[in-house]
Design a protein around this motif. Structure first.
Motif, PDB file in Angstrom:
ATOM      1  N   LEU A  45       0.805  -1.217   0.000  1.00 22.87           N
ATOM      2  CA  LEU A  45       0.000   0.000   0.000  1.00 22.87           C
ATOM      3  C   LEU A  45       0.836   1.265   0.000  1.00 22.87           C
ATOM      4  O   LEU A  45       0.423   2.293  -0.523  1.00 22.87           O
ATOM      5  N   CYS A  46       2.005   1.209   0.569  1.00 20.77           N
ATOM      6  CA  CYS A  46       2.854   2.395   0.745  1.00 20.77           C
ATOM      7  C   CYS A  46       3.855   2.588  -0.387  1.00 20.77           C
ATOM      8  O   CYS A  46       4.758   3.415  -0.281  1.00 20.77           O
ATOM      9  N   THR A  47       3.695   1.874  -1.499  1.00 25.43           N
ATOM     10  CA  THR A  47       4.672   1.921  -2.580  1.00 25.43           C
ATOM     11  C   THR A  47       4.789   3.310  -3.200  1.00 25.43           C
ATOM     12  O   THR A  47       3.797   3.922  -3.574  1.00 25.43           O
ATOM     13  N   VAL A  48       6.013   3.781  -3.287  1.00 22.98           N
ATOM     14  CA  VAL A  48       6.374   5.002  -4.010  1.00 22.98           C
ATOM     15  C   VAL A  48       7.571   4.640  -4.873  1.00 22.98           C
ATOM     16  O   VAL A  48       8.121   3.545  -4.743  1.00 22.98           O
ATOM     17  N   PRO A 100      -3.523   2.786  -5.003  1.00 21.40           N
ATOM     18  CA  PRO A 100      -2.338   3.612  -5.265  1.00 21.40           C
ATOM     19  C   PRO A 100      -1.033   2.815  -5.298  1.00 21.40           C
ATOM     20  O   PRO A 100      -0.253   2.949  -6.242  1.00 21.40           O
ATOM     21  N   GLY A 101      -0.805   1.976  -4.318  1.00 20.62           N
ATOM     22  CA  GLY A 101       0.421   1.177  -4.298  1.00 20.62           C
ATOM     23  C   GLY A 101       0.472   0.175  -5.433  1.00 20.62           C
ATOM     24  O   GLY A 101       1.515  -0.031  -6.059  1.00 20.62           O
ATOM     25  N   PHE A 102      -0.644  -0.451  -5.719  1.00 22.22           N
ATOM     26  CA  PHE A 102      -0.734  -1.429  -6.803  1.00 22.22           C
ATOM     27  C   PHE A 102      -0.447  -0.750  -8.145  1.00 22.22           C
ATOM     28  O   PHE A 102       0.354  -1.245  -8.944  1.00 22.22           O
ATOM     29  N   VAL A 103      -1.071   0.391  -8.372  1.00 22.01           N
ATOM     30  CA  VAL A 103      -0.875   1.121  -9.628  1.00 22.01           C
ATOM     31  C   VAL A 103       0.578   1.569  -9.767  1.00 22.01           C
ATOM     32  O   VAL A 103       1.164   1.456 -10.848  1.00 22.01           O
ATOM     33  N   MET A 104       1.174   2.045  -8.690  1.00 20.00           N
ATOM     34  CA  MET A 104       2.586   2.453  -8.746  1.00 20.00           C
ATOM     35  C   MET A 104       3.470   1.281  -9.170  1.00 20.00           C
ATOM     36  O   MET A 104       4.404   1.446  -9.959  1.00 20.00           O
TER      37      MET A 104
END
Length: 148
Positions: A45-48, A100-104
């Motif tokens: 979830l926190c992927t950047v 958001p994390g998945f899309v990133m």
């Protein structure tokens, strides 16, 4: 301590604690797409992106991004919107918490891998947890998106 980083192509200074995780600093500075999920580096979830590589911000200390380039989904709105349309067409979008994390991760995969196999796609997505889907729709959407 003060650090300077480029976030979504904007140089900013942040005040961070020595033991503060990047996810917390980013949220404090208004990047609300970066979410805290498992606190163990297992859900994605926190992927950047840090220097264009997908990174778990819940296990990255904020001081370590000094001078680095950070990208959140807010900085990739057009690409994210395009991929989201594939998710919707495949019925693969559910509650959206993991999105958001998945899309990133998917956007990074598109930049990194050329014509990945299904096995390579699944391997790249290890660590992205979605509690709503069975991943079949997401996998269909990813394959179609990567063909574009």
């Amino acid at each position: 301590m003060k650090i300077e980083a480029t976030i979504n192509n904007k140089k900013i200074q942040m005040e961070v604690a020595n033991d503060e995780f990047l996810v917390d600093a980013l949220r404090r500075y208004g990047y609300s797409s970066v979410k805290r999920g498992c606190d163990t580096g297992c859900c994605g979830l926190c992927t950047v992106w840090i220097n264009e590589r997908p990174t778990l911000s819940c296990s990255t200390l904020a001081p370590t991004v000094q001078g680095k380039q950070i990208t959140t989904i807010e900085g990739l709105q057009e690409e994210a919107k395009e991929f989201a349309s594939f998710l919707v067409k495949e019925g693969a979008e559910q509650c959206g918490f993991c999105s958001p994390g998945f899309v990133m991760t998917v956007l990074a995969m598109k930049r990194e891998l050329e014509k990945p196999t299904e096995e390579e796609i699944q391997h790249y997505l290890v660590g992205n947890l979605c509690r709503c889907t069975g991943y079949a729709g997401q996998l269909r959407a990813i394959k179609k998106y990567l063909e574009v």
